[in-house]
Design a protein around this motif. Sequence first.
Motif, mmCIF file in Angstrom:
data_model
loop_
_atom_site.group_PDB
_atom_site.id
_atom_site.type_symbol
_atom_site.label_atom_id
_atom_site.label_comp_id
_atom_site.label_asym_id
_atom_site.label_seq_id
_atom_site.Cartn_x
_atom_site.Cartn_y
_atom_site.Cartn_z
ATOM 1 N N PHE A 1 -2.441 12.965 6.303
ATOM 2 C CA PHE A 1 -1.233 12.454 5.674
ATOM 3 C C PHE A 1 -0.213 13.561 5.430
ATOM 4 C CE2 PHE A 1 -4.451 9.278 4.357
ATOM 5 C CZ PHE A 1 -3.900 8.193 5.012
ATOM 6 N N LYS B 1 3.479 13.435 6.939
ATOM 7 C CA LYS B 1 4.614 13.634 6.031
ATOM 8 C C LYS B 1 5.540 14.726 6.555
ATOM 9 C CE LYS B 1 5.267 14.932 1.225
ATOM 10 N NZ LYS B 1 4.593 15.201 -0.027
ATOM 11 N N ALA C 1 3.237 8.308 3.013
ATOM 12 C CA ALA C 1 2.140 9.227 3.322
ATOM 13 C C ALA C 1 1.575 9.863 2.050
ATOM 14 C CB ALA C 1 2.602 10.307 4.292
#
Length: 132
Positions: free
Chosen positions: A98, A102, A117
């Motif tokens: 994530f 991001k 995210a």
Amino acid sequence: VEHAQKTLLQTVDGEAETVEAYASFHDALFKLPELSKDRINTFMSEIEALASCVDAMTQSEVEALTVVWEALNVSGNDRGAFWESVDSHTQSESSDVFVQIKDVASKQGEDWVPKTASLASKNVAILNSRLN
């Protein structure tokens, strides 16, 4: 999401309604385009729902454990040691996939992705720690 759903299905021992609901959700989810905002938001909603289910199941188990402890006269110190052990084994871990998403999305101007995210990373860490 699939790991959490399978873990919870094993816990409820494959009840027909639960298995049918899982199959229906799974089929609908994977008909959405892989990189669509709808699919991402659906995953996020499902992660939050699964975390709530795990919380409810955990609360029930804690209540049952408390009744057993009281019946066996388990001391407060022993109970505290048990919960400390549980906490040390369930520390949340961040999911760096994530973080990567991001970072990439921030550079590409997708303003909804970094927020999603960050939330996903937090929710997945919570869900994983509760399932372990």
